[in-house]
Write a protein that holds these residues in place. Sequence first.
Motif, PDB file in Angstrom:
ATOM      1  N   ARG A 197       0.854  -1.197   0.000  1.00 25.34           N
ATOM      2  CA  ARG A 197       0.000   0.000   0.000  1.00 25.34           C
ATOM      3  C   ARG A 197       0.881   1.236   0.000  1.00 25.34           C
ATOM      4  O   ARG A 197       1.944   1.244   0.650  1.00 25.34           O
ATOM      5  CB  ARG A 197      -0.855   0.056   1.268  1.00 25.34           C
ATOM      6  CG  ARG A 197      -1.949  -0.965   1.346  1.00 25.34           C
ATOM      7  CD  ARG A 197      -3.107  -0.669   0.427  1.00 25.34           C
ATOM      8  NE  ARG A 197      -4.245  -1.514   0.760  1.00 25.34           N
ATOM      9  CZ  ARG A 197      -5.056  -2.038  -0.126  1.00 25.34           C
ATOM     10  NH1 ARG A 197      -4.881  -1.816  -1.410  1.00 25.34           N
ATOM     11  NH2 ARG A 197      -6.066  -2.770   0.254  1.00 25.34           N
ATOM     12  N   TRP A 217       0.994  -5.686   8.505  1.00 27.22           N
ATOM     13  CA  TRP A 217      -0.350  -5.833   7.915  1.00 27.22           C
ATOM     14  C   TRP A 217      -0.831  -7.289   7.994  1.00 27.22           C
ATOM     15  O   TRP A 217      -1.970  -7.547   8.386  1.00 27.22           O
ATOM     16  CB  TRP A 217      -0.331  -5.351   6.454  1.00 27.22           C
ATOM     17  CG  TRP A 217      -1.499  -5.863   5.668  1.00 27.22           C
ATOM     18  CD1 TRP A 217      -2.797  -5.429   5.744  1.00 27.22           C
ATOM     19  CD2 TRP A 217      -1.497  -6.939   4.718  1.00 27.22           C
ATOM     20  NE1 TRP A 217      -3.594  -6.157   4.891  1.00 27.22           N
ATOM     21  CE2 TRP A 217      -2.819  -7.093   4.261  1.00 27.22           C
ATOM     22  CE3 TRP A 217      -0.508  -7.780   4.215  1.00 27.22           C
ATOM     23  CZ2 TRP A 217      -3.176  -8.058   3.314  1.00 27.22           C
ATOM     24  CZ3 TRP A 217      -0.859  -8.730   3.271  1.00 27.22           C
ATOM     25  CH2 TRP A 217      -2.181  -8.865   2.839  1.00 27.22           C
ATOM     26  N   ARG A 235      -4.154  -8.152   9.847  1.00 22.66           N
ATOM     27  CA  ARG A 235      -5.265  -8.619   9.014  1.00 22.66           C
ATOM     28  C   ARG A 235      -5.709 -10.007   9.488  1.00 22.66           C
ATOM     29  O   ARG A 235      -6.905 -10.296   9.569  1.00 22.66           O
ATOM     30  CB  ARG A 235      -4.864  -8.646   7.535  1.00 22.66           C
ATOM     31  CG  ARG A 235      -5.984  -9.256   6.689  1.00 22.66           C
ATOM     32  CD  ARG A 235      -6.001  -8.925   5.248  1.00 22.66           C
ATOM     33  NE  ARG A 235      -7.031  -9.742   4.621  1.00 22.66           N
ATOM     34  CZ  ARG A 235      -7.871  -9.335   3.700  1.00 22.66           C
ATOM     35  NH1 ARG A 235      -7.838  -8.119   3.256  1.00 22.66           N
ATOM     36  NH2 ARG A 235      -8.768 -10.165   3.200  1.00 22.66           N
ATOM     37  N   HIS A 250      -2.642   0.327  -4.616  1.00 28.07           N
ATOM     38  CA  HIS A 250      -1.578  -0.624  -4.262  1.00 28.07           C
ATOM     39  C   HIS A 250      -0.216   0.058  -4.444  1.00 28.07           C
ATOM     40  O   HIS A 250      -0.135   1.143  -5.017  1.00 28.07           O
ATOM     41  CB  HIS A 250      -1.650  -1.860  -5.167  1.00 28.07           C
ATOM     42  CG  HIS A 250      -2.736  -2.818  -4.783  1.00 28.07           C
ATOM     43  ND1 HIS A 250      -2.533  -4.176  -4.699  1.00 28.07           N
ATOM     44  CD2 HIS A 250      -4.033  -2.623  -4.447  1.00 28.07           C
ATOM     45  CE1 HIS A 250      -3.657  -4.769  -4.341  1.00 28.07           C
ATOM     46  NE2 HIS A 250      -4.586  -3.853  -4.187  1.00 28.07           N
ATOM     47  N   ARG A 263      -5.458  -9.079  -0.622  1.00 30.25           N
ATOM     48  CA  ARG A 263      -5.963  -7.775  -0.217  1.00 30.25           C
ATOM     49  C   ARG A 263      -7.469  -7.656  -0.400  1.00 30.25           C
ATOM     50  O   ARG A 263      -8.027  -6.561  -0.272  1.00 30.25           O
ATOM     51  CB  ARG A 263      -5.299  -6.688  -1.063  1.00 30.25           C
ATOM     52  CG  ARG A 263      -3.918  -6.355  -0.621  1.00 30.25           C
ATOM     53  CD  ARG A 263      -3.984  -5.491   0.629  1.00 30.25           C
ATOM     54  NE  ARG A 263      -2.671  -5.081   1.023  1.00 30.25           N
ATOM     55  CZ  ARG A 263      -2.417  -4.307   2.076  1.00 30.25           C
ATOM     56  NH1 ARG A 263      -3.402  -3.862   2.823  1.00 30.25           N
ATOM     57  NH2 ARG A 263      -1.199  -3.989   2.396  1.00 30.25           N
ATOM     58  N   CYS A 294     -11.442  -7.546  -0.050  1.00 30.10           N
ATOM     59  CA  CYS A 294     -12.188  -6.853   1.004  1.00 30.10           C
ATOM     60  C   CYS A 294     -12.371  -7.735   2.242  1.00 30.10           C
ATOM     61  O   CYS A 294     -12.828  -8.869   2.139  1.00 30.10           O
ATOM     62  CB  CYS A 294     -13.540  -6.435   0.440  1.00 30.10           C
ATOM     63  SG  CYS A 294     -14.610  -5.691   1.655  1.00 30.10           S
TER      64      CYS A 294
HETATM   65  C1  HEM Z   1     -20.484  -2.890  -0.819  1.00 27.70           C
HETATM   66  C2  HEM Z   1     -19.581  -2.783   0.130  1.00 27.70           C
HETATM   67  C3  HEM Z   1     -18.096  -2.909  -0.062  1.00 27.70           C
HETATM   68  C4  HEM Z   1     -17.349  -2.859  -1.210  1.00 27.70           C
HETATM   69  C5  HEM Z   1     -17.825  -2.641  -2.652  1.00 27.70           C
HETATM   70  C6  HEM Z   1     -15.964  -3.038  -0.826  1.00 27.70           C
HETATM   71  C7  HEM Z   1     -14.913  -3.092  -1.709  1.00 27.70           C
HETATM   72  C8  HEM Z   1     -13.597  -3.195  -1.325  1.00 27.70           C
HETATM   73  C9  HEM Z   1     -12.493  -3.158  -2.231  1.00 27.70           C
HETATM   74  C10 HEM Z   1     -12.601  -3.021  -3.761  1.00 27.70           C
HETATM   75  C11 HEM Z   1     -11.353  -3.249  -1.502  1.00 27.70           C
HETATM   76  C12 HEM Z   1      -9.945  -3.047  -2.007  1.00 27.70           C
HETATM   77  C13 HEM Z   1      -9.067  -4.173  -2.292  1.00 27.70           C
HETATM   78  C14 HEM Z   1      -7.825  -3.659  -2.981  1.00 27.70           C
HETATM   79  O1  HEM Z   1      -7.943  -2.977  -4.002  1.00 27.70           O
HETATM   80  O2  HEM Z   1      -6.738  -3.895  -2.504  1.00 27.70           O
HETATM   81  C15 HEM Z   1     -11.735  -3.353  -0.111  1.00 27.70           C
HETATM   82  C16 HEM Z   1     -10.860  -3.473   0.948  1.00 27.70           C
HETATM   83  C17 HEM Z   1     -11.238  -3.486   2.264  1.00 27.70           C
HETATM   84  N1  HEM Z   1     -12.528  -3.520   2.751  1.00 27.70           N
HETATM   85 FE1  HEM Z   1     -14.206  -3.455   1.670  1.00 27.70          FE
HETATM   86  N2  HEM Z   1     -15.898  -3.180   0.541  1.00 27.70           N
HETATM   87  C18 HEM Z   1     -17.176  -3.116   1.048  1.00 27.70           C
HETATM   88  C19 HEM Z   1     -17.562  -3.256   2.372  1.00 27.70           C
HETATM   89  C20 HEM Z   1     -16.705  -3.450   3.435  1.00 27.70           C
HETATM   90  C21 HEM Z   1     -17.103  -3.678   4.805  1.00 27.70           C
HETATM   91  C22 HEM Z   1     -18.555  -3.815   5.291  1.00 27.70           C
HETATM   92  C23 HEM Z   1     -15.958  -3.739   5.560  1.00 27.70           C
HETATM   93  C24 HEM Z   1     -15.786  -3.950   7.041  1.00 27.70           C
HETATM   94  C25 HEM Z   1     -16.435  -4.808   7.767  1.00 27.70           C
HETATM   95  C26 HEM Z   1     -14.838  -3.573   4.643  1.00 27.70           C
HETATM   96  C27 HEM Z   1     -13.514  -3.582   5.013  1.00 27.70           C
HETATM   97  C28 HEM Z   1     -12.460  -3.540   4.125  1.00 27.70           C
HETATM   98  C29 HEM Z   1     -11.059  -3.530   4.551  1.00 27.70           C
HETATM   99  C30 HEM Z   1     -10.543  -3.529   5.996  1.00 27.70           C
HETATM  100  C31 HEM Z   1     -10.293  -3.507   3.376  1.00 27.70           C
HETATM  101  C32 HEM Z   1      -8.767  -3.470   3.262  1.00 27.70           C
HETATM  102  C33 HEM Z   1      -8.231  -4.885   3.175  1.00 27.70           C
HETATM  103  C34 HEM Z   1      -6.707  -4.908   3.151  1.00 27.70           C
HETATM  104  O3  HEM Z   1      -6.089  -3.938   2.747  1.00 27.70           O
HETATM  105  O4  HEM Z   1      -6.138  -5.947   3.545  1.00 27.70           O
HETATM  106  N3  HEM Z   1     -15.332  -3.412   3.363  1.00 27.70           N
HETATM  107  N4  HEM Z   1     -13.109  -3.333  -0.030  1.00 27.70           N
END
Ligand code: HEM
Length: 492
Positions: free
Chosen positions: A96, A121, A125, A372, A437, A439
């Motif tokens: 990141r 991370w 995670r 990223h 990575r 979600c």
């Molecule tokens: C419709 C709802 C959601 C969409 C469309 C969505 C979409 C995404 C996307 C596209 C990523 C990025 C991955 C990347 O590009 O590296 C992401 C990461 C993440 N999302 Fe979601 N998300 C949603 C809901 C949620 C919810 C409800 C939570 C928490 C409970 C959440 C927590 C996270 C976290 C913590 C990351 C970072 C993961 C990492 O970096 O290891 N998201 N999400």
Amino acid sequence: MFLSSVIIMVFILVCYWLLTKRPMDFPPGPKFLPIVGNINILKHIKILKFHHLLWHNLSKLYGPVVGLKFFHKYVVIVSSKEAIKEVYTRDELNGRPDGFFFRIRTFEKRLGVVFTDGHFWENQRRFSATTLKHLGVGKFGMVKHIEHEAEELVSELMRKSEVCDVFPMHSAFDVSVLNLMWVLLKGERFELDDQKLIDLVAAVHKNFQVLDMSGGILNLFPAIRYLMPEQCGYKELVDTMKPIWSFLADEIEIIKENYDPALEPKCFIEAYIKEMSKLHDQDNFFSDEQLFGICIDFFQAGSETTANSLGFAILYMLHYPKVMRRVQVEIMSIVGANKLPKLNDRPKLKYTDAVISEVQRCANIAPLGIAHRAVKNAHLNGFLIPKDATILCNLYSLNMDDKNWKKPAEFMPERFLNDDGDLIFPDYFIPFAMGKRRCLGENVAKSSLFLFFASIVHSFDIKCVGELPDLLGIDGISLAPKPFKVKLWRRF
Ligand code: HEM
């Protein structure tokens, strides 16, 4: 005289060449200007209105991997399904970006899960994912909470529709969705008319619209905040963070005061406090500040994306009333009148599920995912991605590519159903990204999108009052639907 003029000319030309030279094998893209690189192209955002459209247009001109430079910082835009998959699945492209902009949220330190990488991370995670599982995510525990929250939302909208003729619908899901995050973090929910939470949600919304996934000028030159705090976005960013900081600081303090180590933790924050008190043989990444960082991540990553998806889903139904009718007919045939759908009805409500997926594809709620970083020099499609380059995967381009989708600009939920009416998801449909990575909240998000949407459409006939806004939305890290007001009629 002549000689000195020639020397000066040669010197200027060499400087120009050095300052505008692309690194060897760097992806194609617009020519760099001396010193500023490609900063001039950002002016197009004023006309296009959306960052992802600018990146999409560049990929049409230069191909699926485009190389840019903003002052000293390299940025690579990735658009084809093959290249995006590679970014998501290769460790060296799974870092990141770092810098002042990404640290503002968390005491100017690199904390949380969303904007950290490496061993720190991985450790945090893993702990977060395991704890969410223990708290019932993907199992009966969380199902119960989501169903309860959907029931409360329907009751609140019934009450509202009796007392107010017309009310805003784009924001109707905000508090319910934040409640789901709060149930995970603290094990409690707020009443839907709680002003404290309504104000908090408004701050989260604004905060998302101030952010730019590449980090913007503030990340390039953090000192600019002293010279022009308003123009560079610093003041607004901090102002919108303040209510989130103070809410979380107060609440974490209360939980700490009441925490009983003899009892099983009943929420994420308690589980984290318990882990902090343990002795860790090797690196101890658990701290008060990191707990704060993860809570901010959940609030920001979880609430805005889910609430905006639901707002868009209703807006799409107003644009496509026949689709809404078909969803109502399907739910009626499976669930019947006077009852709300449950999560275990989902496998039978295939058209409803297909509609939600098509909203996710067309509305592009997280058009660029999360940025990223290349953790070392790497090659992608034969091009060099220099160490520390920011990589933006344009999920919008993926969703709008006519090589992937038939008539991609059209809203056609049937594309997710086969001839037998079963759901089919191509492997390039990745609204939650993929790989390590991917979600962290995908499970909660999918269940709440389905149940909140199905419950509202089943319970009400919905009509827009006033101008029906277009489906383009408002730019930000997560696209938000433009404001719209509705009148609701109870169906049962
Ligand atoms: C419709 C709802 C959601 C969409 C469309 C969505 C979409 C995404 C996307 C596209 C990523 C990025 C991955 C990347 O590009 O590296 C992401 C990461 C993440 N999302 Fe979601 N998300 C949603 C809901 C949620 C919810 C409800 C939570 C928490 C409970 C959440 C927590 C996270 C976290 C913590 C990351 C970072 C993961 C990492 O970096 O290891 N998201 N999400």
